[in-house]
Design a protein around this motif. Sequence first.
Motif, short mmCIF file in Angstrom:
data_model
loop_
_atom_site.label_atom_id
_atom_site.label_comp_id
_atom_site.label_asym_id
_atom_site.label_seq_id
_atom_site.Cartn_x
_atom_site.Cartn_y
_atom_site.Cartn_z
N GLY A 344 0.76 -1.24 0.00
CA GLY A 344 0.00 0.00 0.00
C GLY A 344 0.79 1.28 0.00
O GLY A 344 0.21 2.35 0.22
N VAL A 345 2.10 1.24 -0.24
CA VAL A 345 2.89 2.48 -0.23
C VAL A 345 3.78 2.54 -1.47
O VAL A 345 4.11 1.51 -2.07
N GLY A 346 4.16 3.75 -1.84
CA GLY A 346 5.13 3.94 -2.92
C GLY A 346 4.58 3.80 -4.31
O GLY A 346 5.34 3.57 -5.26
N HIS A 347 3.29 3.95 -4.50
CA HIS A 347 2.69 3.79 -5.82
C HIS A 347 3.04 4.97 -6.74
O HIS A 347 3.34 6.07 -6.27
N VAL A 348 2.98 4.69 -8.03
CA VAL A 348 3.17 5.73 -9.04
C VAL A 348 1.79 6.15 -9.54
O VAL A 348 0.97 5.32 -9.92
N PHE A 349 1.54 7.45 -9.55
CA PHE A 349 0.23 7.97 -9.93
C PHE A 349 0.26 8.47 -11.38
O PHE A 349 1.24 9.09 -11.81
N HIS A 350 -0.82 8.20 -12.10
CA HIS A 350 -0.90 8.61 -13.51
C HIS A 350 -2.37 8.75 -13.87
O HIS A 350 -2.98 7.85 -14.43
N ILE A 351 -2.93 9.88 -13.55
CA ILE A 351 -4.36 10.10 -13.76
C ILE A 351 -4.61 10.66 -15.16
O ILE A 351 -4.10 11.71 -15.52
N PHE A 352 -5.40 9.93 -15.96
CA PHE A 352 -5.78 10.30 -17.32
C PHE A 352 -4.58 10.68 -18.21
O PHE A 352 -4.55 11.78 -18.78
N PRO A 353 -3.59 9.78 -18.36
CA PRO A 353 -2.50 10.08 -19.28
C PRO A 353 -2.94 10.08 -20.74
O PRO A 353 -2.32 10.71 -21.58
N ASN A 354 -4.00 9.34 -21.03
CA ASN A 354 -4.56 9.30 -22.39
C ASN A 354 -6.02 9.70 -22.34
O ASN A 354 -6.73 9.40 -21.39
N MET A 355 -6.46 10.37 -23.39
CA MET A 355 -7.84 10.85 -23.41
C MET A 355 -8.61 10.17 -24.54
O MET A 355 -8.14 10.14 -25.69
N GLN A 356 -9.78 9.65 -24.20
CA GLN A 356 -10.64 9.04 -25.19
C GLN A 356 -11.36 10.14 -25.99
O GLN A 356 -11.81 11.13 -25.41
N THR A 357 -11.45 9.96 -27.27
CA THR A 357 -12.12 10.96 -28.12
C THR A 357 -13.51 10.49 -28.55
O THR A 357 -14.24 11.25 -29.18
N GLU A 358 -13.88 9.24 -28.21
CA GLU A 358 -15.21 8.73 -28.48
C GLU A 358 -15.73 8.00 -27.25
O GLU A 358 -14.94 7.38 -26.51
N ARG A 359 -17.03 8.09 -27.05
CA ARG A 359 -17.65 7.36 -25.95
C ARG A 359 -18.43 6.18 -26.50
O ARG A 359 -19.41 6.37 -27.23
N HIS A 360 -17.99 4.96 -26.20
CA HIS A 360 -18.71 3.75 -26.58
C HIS A 360 -19.41 3.19 -25.34
O HIS A 360 -18.76 2.97 -24.31
N GLU A 361 -20.70 2.98 -25.44
CA GLU A 361 -21.46 2.42 -24.32
C GLU A 361 -21.99 1.04 -24.69
O GLU A 361 -22.45 0.83 -25.81
N LEU A 362 -21.90 0.13 -23.73
CA LEU A 362 -22.42 -1.22 -23.91
C LEU A 362 -23.82 -1.31 -23.31
O LEU A 362 -24.04 -0.91 -22.17
N GLN A 363 -24.75 -1.85 -24.07
CA GLN A 363 -26.09 -2.11 -23.56
C GLN A 363 -26.30 -3.62 -23.56
O GLN A 363 -26.34 -4.25 -24.61
N ILE A 364 -26.45 -4.18 -22.37
CA ILE A 364 -26.63 -5.63 -22.22
C ILE A 364 -28.12 -5.92 -22.21
O ILE A 364 -28.89 -5.29 -21.48
N GLU A 365 -28.50 -6.90 -22.99
CA GLU A 365 -29.92 -7.25 -23.11
C GLU A 365 -30.09 -8.76 -22.98
O GLU A 365 -29.20 -9.54 -23.35
N GLY A 366 -31.23 -9.16 -22.45
CA GLY A 366 -31.56 -10.58 -22.32
C GLY A 366 -32.89 -10.89 -22.96
O GLY A 366 -33.73 -10.01 -23.18
N SER A 367 -33.06 -12.16 -23.30
CA SER A 367 -34.29 -12.57 -23.98
C SER A 367 -34.57 -14.04 -23.71
O SER A 367 -33.64 -14.83 -23.48
N TYR A 368 -35.85 -14.39 -23.73
CA TYR A 368 -36.24 -15.80 -23.63
C TYR A 368 -36.33 -16.46 -25.00
O TYR A 368 -36.12 -17.67 -25.13
N ASP A 369 -36.67 -15.66 -26.04
CA ASP A 369 -36.94 -16.25 -27.35
C ASP A 369 -36.04 -15.73 -28.47
O ASP A 369 -36.17 -16.15 -29.62
N GLY A 370 -35.12 -14.80 -28.14
CA GLY A 370 -34.25 -14.24 -29.17
C GLY A 370 -34.93 -13.19 -30.02
O GLY A 370 -34.32 -12.68 -30.97
N THR A 371 -36.15 -12.82 -29.68
CA THR A 371 -36.88 -11.79 -30.42
C THR A 371 -37.22 -10.59 -29.55
O THR A 371 -36.98 -9.45 -29.93
#
Length: 487
Positions: A344-371
């Motif tokens: 728990g000591v001596g860590h190296v910090f690196h907050i947001f060294p790279n920036m995303q230029t697109e936002r991809h969102e995952l939508q999880i869906e479920g179904s009983y019949d595939g329709t």
Amino acid sequence: MIVNPRYLFEYDEGYQLTGWLFLRLLALIYASAFVSLTVQIEGLVGPSGILPMGEFLNFQFIRQGGLAWLSTPTLFWLDSSDTALFAATIAGFIFSMLLLFGLYERLSLILLFILYLSLYHAGQVFMNFQWDVLLLETGFLAIFLTKGVNGLSLLLFHLLLFRLRFLSGLSKIISEDPTWANLTTLQYYFETQPLPHFGSWFAHQLPHWLHVGGTAGVLIAELLIPFFIFLPRRFRITAAVVTIIVQLIIIATSNHNFVNLLTILLCLFLLDDRIIERIMPSRLRNHIFRQTEVARPTIPGRLIQGVTGGAIIVVSISMALKLFGGVTLNPQLQQFSQLGSRYGVGHVFHIFPNMQTERHELQIEGSYDGTDWQPYIFNYKPQVLDEKPAIHIPHDPRLDWMIWFVPPQNPQMTGWFHRFMWQLSKNEPKVTALLRENPFEGRAAPRYLRVLVYRYHFTDWQTKNVTGEWWQRKYLGEFPNVVPRSP
């Protein structure tokens, strides 16, 4: 900052109020962290969770034998049940309250550190965040504050804040990320950060020149201002003011759990009692002076603090040189540094060294019949277009955060995601409890699952006024048969 070695172990009465206030505010941050884990730790890493901790510990033992107890320090070697996980979070909250009210301070701080370190390792990928290691190191250093603030404590807290701020800035330069180089980061940040809130939407609407100026300001605040920490008092106060203002702006435009609050807390040691007494009520101030006893340093106390302080400095410098300077450490120093970070000591910090230029969102869906497909609704991540993005500070919804890391399709991230989907396919209650809405609650598990990928953008003022929607989206395809987000 005190630099003369003969003063390092002498307690400084000029930080009596500061040290008292620091411990009380740290207690509140600890409490929020443990309460946040209480409502989700079982679903994340319990026996029926996404990544069962017992399996993880068994794998470590098979791989390392008895050394696993040392390389993965956690109380859960003794018991990895849901009861043990829940009890650890409740115990953490209780000891936080004891610390808040000034009861058994040193014992409370020691146990808080042990409990959070245990949960940090048990949490695996779900607790591998910058704020977790920052809380660990802050909590460890705070153990030495219960009898007063001395020169070595000040030095270590100053170094911790410097490492957090400067290394985060340095990582942005070394990454060669084009948005940091051309000062366009804030053009994307508010929209693409893991969990925006409604303040992010308003910040995204600001003019381009203000985004450019803000990006430049961030780099100055992280690359130049941290050096003020080691200069005379007026410079330290300037560093505190600039850092606090930056953190407040981040809070107003981002959900980063408790990390900004913890950064503000560390700025207290750039101030002193001459400043704190101006804002603290006189009755409370007099009570603290009557109740707080500044102790003379003991030889065992000096020895323990000196050895651990020196170890922290060695580990933190070694890890920083390795990661940012390309320095090859000798095997013994490499092993020692890695062990220090495991504790728990001596860590190296690196907050947001790279920036995303697109936002991809995952939508999880479920179904009983595939329709007929029905979506799972998460608590905080963007999904419903006309729902105002919520503020959840200081709560840390770790599943919602981790979903953000899946679209790049890094194997380290898709591994846990596949486990998550497997638990959804069984309608596992501990896991579905991490969601706001499970469309199959109280029913049979779905026969089919699918993951759809959408590109999300904030709406503009006109669209928001007409439709009431905060987001607009475009369908990209079914995961993982889409182009991964980069980075």
